[in-house]
Design an enzyme around this catalytic site. Structure first.
Site, short mmCIF file in Angstrom:
data_model
loop_
_atom_site.label_atom_id
_atom_site.label_comp_id
_atom_site.label_asym_id
_atom_site.label_seq_id
_atom_site.Cartn_x
_atom_site.Cartn_y
_atom_site.Cartn_z
N GLU A 106 13.06 -58.43 11.57
CA GLU A 106 13.95 -59.36 11.73
C GLU A 106 14.09 -60.25 12.86
OE1 GLU A 106 17.91 -57.55 11.95
OE2 GLU A 106 19.15 -59.52 11.73
N HIS A 107 14.06 -59.38 13.97
CA HIS A 107 13.97 -60.06 15.39
C HIS A 107 12.75 -59.68 16.05
CE1 HIS A 107 18.50 -59.23 14.95
NE2 HIS A 107 18.29 -60.51 15.23
N GLN A 138 19.61 -53.84 20.51
CA GLN A 138 19.65 -53.65 18.85
C GLN A 138 19.92 -52.40 18.26
OE1 GLN A 138 18.44 -56.13 16.86
NE2 GLN A 138 19.18 -54.52 15.36
N HIS A 185 23.64 -51.61 17.73
CA HIS A 185 24.28 -52.32 16.57
C HIS A 185 24.81 -51.33 15.47
CE1 HIS A 185 24.52 -56.49 16.47
NE2 HIS A 185 23.22 -56.64 16.91
N HIS A 194 8.88 -84.12 -27.19
CA HIS A 194 8.54 -84.44 -25.80
C HIS A 194 7.43 -85.72 -26.19
CE1 HIS A 194 10.23 -80.71 -24.83
NE2 HIS A 194 10.06 -81.09 -23.59
N ASP A 212 21.33 -64.54 19.36
CA ASP A 212 22.54 -63.81 18.87
C ASP A 212 23.83 -64.85 18.85
OD1 ASP A 212 21.44 -61.45 17.89
OD2 ASP A 212 21.71 -59.98 19.43
#
Lengths: 451, 451
Positions: free
Chosen positions: B335-336, B268, B271, B428, B369
């Site tokens: 996220e992960h 991670q 990145h 209506h 991934d």
């Protein structure tokens, strides 16, 4: 070009138009792009964030002309609502809730599990969004139906906290219809505040109101702008969908009852002066009959002035046949699509973009607005091309799970390493390599043996 | 408070913190709120809207230092990609595509049909979004895996037009890995342009590129800002989800292999310098072992500098037990989420907010991934509390259909009329009334008979 004197804005033969004229005919009016509105809303949001409850009370005094002692409606007031409404309205709220509940309960997602390769299990799971806030328009036009449409799926989804906020009525309270609907739907708490300040309270919280993860429900331009702003802030809240003026498109053939068509067009037109109303028909006689019926029914409506204003920019479009009507409808991508033709259901495969479709003579839009069971919170303004109508999954989020055995990783590991190498992400490669062979990865000179 | 000298930013005992300190510990760094970026992107979008292709070429010359003759990659170049890549990468792309295809194919929605009352049929249907555009990061770090993750579900969903756009490489072309992935996935057209201008082209179209309904894929801050801006414009395009820096949270107990944990944290961290990395463990010994293993592995990484920078603001958090680790993870909403504990699967019911969960020792993040089959386009920056991970439904929209018989309308009609009356929407009410009894509704004095 065919022209009729009309309460409708324009009657046009589609096939006499150029491609550009056709596109222009379906253009929606530009939304007011008011930087003043945007600034006003941003200021209100900042005030609520810094000062909390006191701002909600000040703005209620300023805009709603009421003094709010408590921002939360008492349980006694919620429990007593049943005694303040007619038996007809009580029954109607309960019936609508049952219908909406039945349809949304059937939408409960099933988790998906696939073993993509022996030893590699992938799952798609759904989980309720923990905390949701429902904005219910109120004031002069309280909408108990919107309580049912938002709170019912929220409870079925299993959201842990379902709160509602609605502007005060003229006495600083909440109408009994909304209180009763909240009770029937099992809303956890009901707060009094309207406009941008209510959205700010839901997104960021105040002393009285804990913040939520996602905000649902329609509102005026302040509410819409505030929802947009808080959804753009990572510390704000998600929202259900972008908003625009409500709209209906009716496809009618020569056999449709013009009185029904006119009634459906008018029930959209009465929503607001900016409502969009379009009739597509392959029959000039039908167009003329709808025109006459609309004039006749309009004369009797209490909200005549609003409906007439909406009709003044509406369109009747004459097409060659019903297949072409479907094409034009797909281009427009209406919020509500009413199909009053022979064998209406057979057109379904050809209808690509619509929020909710109403099939046949006995399915007026108001059925879906209130009690068929479908949701009435729908994308409009062309958003049906890419956005979903509100449904159970709007109150949930989907996430994935994967679990690999050693054998599974052995199988797909080399591919992972090759792709990670191609993307120059060596640590990604190592995370697999170290598992396949711990010694190897710690000495990069030996890497090619695994790679 | 426990402190280790560490490549990690901070090692903290959760239970020695006050509630406010706990919240602060999980705060993500503020995103640069650059009005300069916003203005630059708005200008680029306006230029592309007014001048089209020529702007894409000018900006490629300016930012990418290449001359683009054609914005579209030729079919010959796509077909020839297979001859320009290694057999390992070819096989890896094909395997990843098969895996992702298998998992997303299993997500095909089933239409839902409920007869909520005899004669009242409600349906929830799904339809592909007609035209979708995929942004694939390129330049120095081309991501063929992102082609697979976005194009594969788009094709399964049945989107009529699936186009891709990616920045030029240093020769003004597209790397063969991306071309081959596009070929395998069946992308309809591949264009060369990067940054905000590429997003503008997808949203509004140019001479070469017809606009799309929804835009998918990750990108740099210009791309992210441009996606945000076009998604706020009704004439723009929808987008997949809001973006933020990538992040991982690992839950490890004393039995986890510290080398595996370190490898996952580093994959991670590499990145980007803004990557978020968090380790939760109930074992101080494990924390120390991961620390040592991370230092050892970090020394061997080509992207060491990036990974070290990311680690410098990472956190190791010591918790009382794994149950508390789940609570902290739910607060952070990663996220992960990697779970390396005994019986990792048994923790699933307690994990509320995560984009993708990786269970057990042999399930590194890089599996998801690239090739487990799950999607790697995930909500980050806390958005997992309210947003879904990319899945098949991201390429579709859900809408409703209803069809009532005369008997069905007779049953629910009175409730619809009562609610419409309560909401002061007479048209209506009339749309139902006229169907129940045409004569009655045209004379409002007789309305109470139906009401």
């Amino acid at each position: 070009m065919l022209k009729l004197t009309s309460v409708f804005g324009q009657t046009t033969n589609w096939n006499e138009l150029s491609k550009d004229q056709q596109i222009a005919l379906l253009e929606r009016p530009a939304l007011a792009d008011s930087s003043k509105l945007s600034d006003t809303v941003a200021t209100i949001i900042a005030q609520v964030r810094s000062q909390g409850d006191v701002v909600l009370k000040e703005l209620a005094a300023k805009f709603d002309k009421v003094t709010l002692e408590n921002l939360q409606v008492s349980q006694a007031a919620i429990d007593n609502a049943v005694n303040e409404i007619s038996p007809e309205v009580k029954d109607a709220i309960e019936l609508a809730h049952r219908q909406v509940h039945a349809f949304h309960l059937a939408q409960k997602p099933k988790d998906i599990r696939v073993e993509t390769t022996p030893g590699v299990v992938c799952e798609l799971r759904s989980q309720p969004i923990n905390e949701v806030g429902l904005y219910i328009p109120g004031g002069t036009a309280p909408l108990p139906s919107t309580v049912i449409m938002t709170a019912t799926p929220a409870k079925i989804a299993g959201c842990k906290r379902v709160i509602m906020i609605t502007p005060p009525d003229e006495n600083g309270g909440v109408t009994p219809e909304i209180r009763y609907a909240a009770k029937v739907c099992g809303v956890d708490a009901l707060y009094i505040s309207g406009g941008a300040q209510a959205i700010a309270a839901l997104a960021y919280g105040t002393e009285s109101i804990a913040p939520v993860d996602k905000i649902f429900g329609p509102g005026n331009s302040f509410v819409t702008e505030a929802k947009q702003q808080v959804s753009q802030d990572a510390k704000g809240a998600a929202i259900d969908m972008p908003a625009g003026p409500s709209e209906v498109l009716v496809i009618a053939d020569k056999n449709a009852d013009p009185d029904y068509v006119a009634a459906d067009l008018l029930s959209q037109a009465e929503h607001g002066k900016d409502s969009q109303v379009i009739l597509l028909t392959d029959s000039v006689e039908q167009a003329q009959a709808v025109e006459a019926a609309t004039q006749q029914q309009l004369a009797l409506l209490p909200r005549q002035e609003i409906a007439a204003a909406a009709l003044s920019h509406s369109r009747i479009i004459i097409v060659n046949d019903i297949a072409q009507a479907c094409e034009v409808s797909n281009m427009y991508a209406p919020e509500h699509l009413i199909v009053q033709t022979d064998n209406a259901r057979q057109l379904l495969p050809f209808l690509e973009n619509a929020g909710s479709i109403f099939l046949g003579a006995y399915t007026p839009e108001s059925a879906g607005d209130y009690a068929s069971g479908t949701n009435h919170v729908l994308p409009t303004y062309g958003y049906t091309k890419a956005y979903s109508s509100l449904n159970l999954s709007s109150f949930m989020k989907q996430f994935t799970v994967q679990e690999l055995t050693q054998a599974g990783l052995n199988t797909i590991g080399p591919a992972i390493m090759a792709l990670a190498k191609a993307e120059s992400l060596d640590a990604h490669k190592n995370a697999v390599g170290i598992r396949l062979n711990k010694q190897q990865v710690l000495d990069p000179t030996k890497n090619d043996q695994v790679n």
